[in-house]
Design an enzyme around this catalytic site. Structure first.
Site, PDB file in Angstrom:
ATOM      1  N   CYS A   2       0.921  -1.123  -0.025  1.00 47.09           N
ATOM      2  CA  CYS A   2       0.046  -0.122   0.158  1.00 47.09           C
ATOM      3  C   CYS A   2       0.852   1.219  -0.056  1.00 47.09           C
ATOM      4  O   CYS A   2       2.128   1.393   0.344  1.00 47.09           O
ATOM      5  CB  CYS A   2      -0.985   0.031   1.276  1.00 47.09           C
ATOM      6  SG  CYS A   2      -1.950  -1.379   1.377  1.00 47.09           S
ATOM      7  N   GLY A  28       0.622  -0.788  -4.769  1.00 47.79           N
ATOM      8  CA  GLY A  28      -0.910  -1.398  -4.665  1.00 47.79           C
ATOM      9  C   GLY A  28      -1.789  -0.950  -5.759  1.00 47.79           C
ATOM     10  O   GLY A  28      -1.931   0.039  -6.278  1.00 47.79           O
ATOM     11  N   ASN A 103      -0.818   2.329   6.049  1.00 45.34           N
ATOM     12  CA  ASN A 103       0.474   1.590   5.249  1.00 45.34           C
ATOM     13  C   ASN A 103       0.980   0.643   6.492  1.00 45.34           C
ATOM     14  O   ASN A 103       1.579   1.263   7.310  1.00 45.34           O
ATOM     15  CB  ASN A 103       1.328   2.085   4.461  1.00 45.34           C
ATOM     16  CG  ASN A 103       2.525   1.231   3.707  1.00 45.34           C
ATOM     17  OD1 ASN A 103       3.393   1.729   3.524  1.00 45.34           O
ATOM     18  ND2 ASN A 103       2.106   0.095   3.619  1.00 45.34           N
ATOM     19  N   GLY A 104       0.798  -0.933   6.212  1.00 40.10           N
ATOM     20  CA  GLY A 104       1.571  -1.463   7.217  1.00 40.10           C
ATOM     21  C   GLY A 104       0.667  -2.791   7.853  1.00 40.10           C
ATOM     22  O   GLY A 104      -0.746  -2.547   7.393  1.00 40.10           O
ATOM     23  N   CYS A 238      12.170  -1.597   7.087  1.00 39.50           N
ATOM     24  CA  CYS A 238      12.095  -2.812   6.104  1.00 39.50           C
ATOM     25  C   CYS A 238      13.036  -2.842   4.997  1.00 39.50           C
ATOM     26  O   CYS A 238      13.135  -1.964   4.209  1.00 39.50           O
ATOM     27  CB  CYS A 238      10.504  -2.781   5.352  1.00 39.50           C
ATOM     28  SG  CYS A 238      10.478  -4.011   4.251  1.00 39.50           S
ATOM     29  N   TYR A 244      13.065  -4.282  -3.376  1.00 41.54           N
ATOM     30  CA  TYR A 244      12.012  -4.640  -4.440  1.00 41.54           C
ATOM     31  C   TYR A 244      11.039  -3.389  -4.634  1.00 41.54           C
ATOM     32  O   TYR A 244      10.526  -2.811  -5.406  1.00 41.54           O
ATOM     33  CB  TYR A 244      11.251  -5.850  -3.931  1.00 41.54           C
ATOM     34  CG  TYR A 244       9.979  -6.008  -5.161  1.00 41.54           C
ATOM     35  CD1 TYR A 244      10.112  -6.205  -6.650  1.00 41.54           C
ATOM     36  CD2 TYR A 244       8.857  -6.022  -4.748  1.00 41.54           C
ATOM     37  CE1 TYR A 244       9.143  -6.565  -7.440  1.00 41.54           C
ATOM     38  CE2 TYR A 244       7.597  -6.001  -5.384  1.00 41.54           C
ATOM     39  CZ  TYR A 244       7.665  -6.150  -6.955  1.00 41.54           C
ATOM     40  OH  TYR A 244       6.873  -6.523  -7.719  1.00 41.54           O
ATOM     41  N   CYS A 384       6.347 -11.961   6.003  1.00 42.18           N
ATOM     42  CA  CYS A 384       6.461 -10.845   6.660  1.00 42.18           C
ATOM     43  C   CYS A 384       4.757 -10.404   7.181  1.00 42.18           C
ATOM     44  O   CYS A 384       4.023 -10.552   6.977  1.00 42.18           O
ATOM     45  CB  CYS A 384       6.655  -9.626   5.662  1.00 42.18           C
ATOM     46  SG  CYS A 384       6.530  -7.982   6.214  1.00 42.18           S
ATOM     47  N   CYS A 435      15.002  -4.272   9.517  1.00 41.38           N
ATOM     48  CA  CYS A 435      14.165  -5.527   9.812  1.00 41.38           C
ATOM     49  C   CYS A 435      14.598  -6.310   8.747  1.00 41.38           C
ATOM     50  O   CYS A 435      14.330  -6.037   7.370  1.00 41.38           O
ATOM     51  CB  CYS A 435      12.803  -5.438   9.865  1.00 41.38           C
ATOM     52  SG  CYS A 435      11.706  -6.928   9.729  1.00 41.38           S
ATOM     53  N   CYS A 438      12.325 -11.535   7.182  1.00 40.56           N
ATOM     54  CA  CYS A 438      11.839 -12.413   6.054  1.00 40.56           C
ATOM     55  C   CYS A 438      13.091 -13.180   5.422  1.00 40.56           C
ATOM     56  O   CYS A 438      13.071 -14.260   4.867  1.00 40.56           O
ATOM     57  CB  CYS A 438      11.205 -11.625   4.813  1.00 40.56           C
ATOM     58  SG  CYS A 438      12.101 -10.238   4.200  1.00 40.56           S
TER      59      CYS A 438
HETATM   60  P1  AMP Z   1       8.321 -15.536  -8.017  1.00 39.05           P
HETATM   61  O1  AMP Z   1       7.903 -15.771  -9.552  1.00 39.05           O
HETATM   62  O2  AMP Z   1       7.178 -15.947  -7.092  1.00 39.05           O
HETATM   63  O3  AMP Z   1       9.659 -16.116  -7.497  1.00 39.05           O
HETATM   64  O4  AMP Z   1       8.434 -14.088  -7.842  1.00 39.05           O
HETATM   65  C1  AMP Z   1       9.566 -13.650  -8.016  1.00 39.05           C
HETATM   66  C2  AMP Z   1       9.376 -12.154  -8.509  1.00 39.05           C
HETATM   67  O5  AMP Z   1       8.424 -11.211  -7.737  1.00 39.05           O
HETATM   68  C3  AMP Z   1      10.520 -11.368  -8.643  1.00 39.05           C
HETATM   69  O6  AMP Z   1      10.956 -11.025  -9.909  1.00 39.05           O
HETATM   70  C4  AMP Z   1      10.492  -9.887  -7.813  1.00 39.05           C
HETATM   71  O7  AMP Z   1      10.925  -8.796  -8.318  1.00 39.05           O
HETATM   72  C5  AMP Z   1       8.814  -9.876  -7.536  1.00 39.05           C
HETATM   73  N1  AMP Z   1       8.560  -9.846  -6.069  1.00 39.05           N
HETATM   74  C6  AMP Z   1       9.255 -10.095  -5.064  1.00 39.05           C
HETATM   75  N2  AMP Z   1       8.406  -9.710  -3.750  1.00 39.05           N
HETATM   76  C7  AMP Z   1       7.466  -9.329  -4.195  1.00 39.05           C
HETATM   77  C8  AMP Z   1       6.193  -9.003  -3.431  1.00 39.05           C
HETATM   78  N3  AMP Z   1       6.221  -8.943  -2.190  1.00 39.05           N
HETATM   79  N4  AMP Z   1       5.241  -8.368  -4.217  1.00 39.05           N
HETATM   80  C9  AMP Z   1       5.244  -8.436  -5.682  1.00 39.05           C
HETATM   81  N5  AMP Z   1       6.346  -8.869  -6.209  1.00 39.05           N
HETATM   82  C10 AMP Z   1       7.471  -9.219  -5.684  1.00 39.05           C
END
Ligand code: AMP
Length: 449
Positions: A2, A28, A103-104, A238, A244, A384, A435, A438
């Site tokens: 968010c 989001g 947010n959180g 975080c 990311y 998380c 933190c 994860c």
């Molecule tokens: P996966 O295919 O499930 O391994 O997702 C990996 C991809 O999702 C990576 O390219 C990351 O950039 C992206 N990613 C990592 N964490 C998140 C998150 N919390 N929400 C959305 N995308 C994420």
């Protein structure tokens, strides 16, 4: 995840909130909303969808009037996309009207909610944020909103970057750990902006002033800004914001996200070198760290994979089936560039492993001789509880498999993750202020459910 925004004392407050939300859409994509304050009367429009799909010019001219506004974009969590869970959360209560954006994630939502229900509260949504409204409304022995907010935040635990709009004031509050970011800017055409990310400042013509400190409440009243430190500050910011979530042009926790990602790539090259012909980023999440990897290693950087920008973030879709097809729609290889070449492919993180597996297969089919995967963060092993929507740990590939097993599963020639120590070097800051739960499962606040 968010995003939240507040615009205080500017003629086009809601419009500026809209531009800010547009620039923070990456935080989001499920729902969005804005509350404005027109001479003490609060108006709210919220809906499912993207910011540009929800708001029309007419909304700004006929409903969202006034010189104060708050806004929110909501991140999807699987199976819970009710329109009721869109924010701002608005209520009429004993002292007038109030609207909140958050947010959180609160880690004691259910104990607090059950206690409120025992005292007669009724809830309309599943959101932890609704607890805060009830805590404020039921604190009838206190005669000012400020006192009620102070009492309410003492009862909640976990992660909260909050903006509260009342009939005459705006409050910005960050939990004692400062898990989620929240920055203050001064708008050139008048007033202040408070936003999750500083990329929002650019669009509304604002200059960064400072961050809301962990444990601090900043009060905007009579055109002025004043501060009360509610809790001792115990920063646990975080780390995933840098990895990311945040946009590279934002400064988060006082540091530029792009520069930090480039540093992560440099550390990755130092720690995990590969003999390769080119460095290829997974677009867009691996671009900055791949540049860092290339600069440090001297291996040329090439955009070997193209991204179709009309698809949106793949991870954000709640079911596996939709996620699989979306990866294919989103990414495709530049064949003549990569055929016969040894590639080091950089991404920011592996979550379920879907993206990496698909990309490696695609690169091999396009003729790549070798694909070495390097990840610019440690292996994601834990859920998380503070607002990043990581799936249940069983779905996190690194919680079930060793690095070698993941390497085999994603069909890479080699796989390696950045260590926590190198990650700390790249942020150039004190490890204890962040933190890493994860990755290292060291949770600063234990969830109560
Ligand atoms: P996966 O295919 O499930 O391994 O997702 C990996 C991809 O999702 C990576 O390219 C990351 O950039 C992206 N990613 C990592 N964490 C998140 C998150 N919390 N929400 C959305 N995308 C994420």
């Amino acid at each position: 995840m968010c995003s939240v925004v507040g615009i205080y004392k500017n003629q086009n407050a809601a419009k500026k909130a809209f531009y800010s939300l547009f620039s923070m859409q990456h935080r989001g994509q499920e729902a969005a909303g804005i509350s404005s304050n027109e001479n003490g009367k609060i108006h709210t429009i919220k809906n499912r969808g993207l910011v540009t799909e929800i708001f029309t010019e007419e909304h700004f001219q006929t409903v969202l009037k006034g010189d104060m506004a708050i806004g929110h974009t909501r991140y999807s969590t699987a199976g819970d996309d009710s329109i009721l869970d869109a924010q701002p959360v608005y209520a009429k209560y004993g002292l007038g009207e109030i609207s909140i954006v958050h947010n959180g994630n609160l880690t004691n939502k259910m104990p607090v909610r059950n206690e409120l229900i025992k005292r007669g509260a009724i809830f309309q949504t599943n959101m932890d944020t609704e607890n805060i409204i009830h805590l404020i409304a039921k604190d009838y022995e206190k005669n000012t909103l400020q006192e009620r907010i102070v009492d309410a935040v003492k009862k909640i635990e976990g992660a909260y970057s909050l903006i509260i709009l009342s009939r005459t004031k705006m409050f910005a509050i960050r939990d004692p750990y400062g898990f989620r970011p929240l920055s203050i800017g001064k708008i050139a055409s008048g007033g202040y902006i408070i936003a999750s990310e500083t990329c929002a400042f650019e669009l509304v013509g604002a200059e960064y002033v400072r961050d809301v400190k962990p444990g601090e409440m900043v009060i905007f009243e009579n055109g002025e800004m004043k501060s009360i430190q509610l809790f001792e500050s115990k920063p646990k910011k975080c780390i995933f914001e840098y990895i990311y979530f945040a946009r590279p042009d934002s400064d988060v926790f006082g540091k530029n996200v792009y520069e930090t990602r480039v540093e992560m790539g440099r550390e990755l090259a130092k720690e995990l070198p590969v003999d390769a012909d080119m460095v290829v980023p997974v677009p867009d999440s691996g671009v900055a760290s791949a540049l860092g990897y290339s600069k440090e290693s001297g291996i040329p950087f090439e955009l070997g994979i193209m991204r179709n920008h009309y698809v949106g973030r793949t991870f954000i879709e709640p079911t596996q089936e939709v996620r699989d097809i979306k990866v294919k729609m989103k990414l495709s290889p530049i064949k003549h560039k990569i055929a016969g070449k040894k590639l080091v492919v950089i991404d920011d993180s592996i979550v379920r492993g879907t993206t990496s597996k698909r990309i490696i297969r695609m690169l091999k089919e396009a003729g790549a001789a070798e694909v070495h995967m390097r990840i610019a963060s440690p292996a994601s092993k834990g859920a998380c509880y503070y607002g990043v929507d990581t799936p249940n740990p069983d779905e996190l590939i690194a919680s079930r498999m060793s690095v070698d097993e993941i390497c085999e599963y994603i069909e890479a020639d080699s796989l390696a993750y950045l260590s926590i120590e190198s990650m700390v070097k790249s942020i150039k800051d004190k490890k204890e202020d962040y933190c890493f739960a994860c990755f290292d499962l060291d949770y600063p606040v234990e969830p109560k459910e």
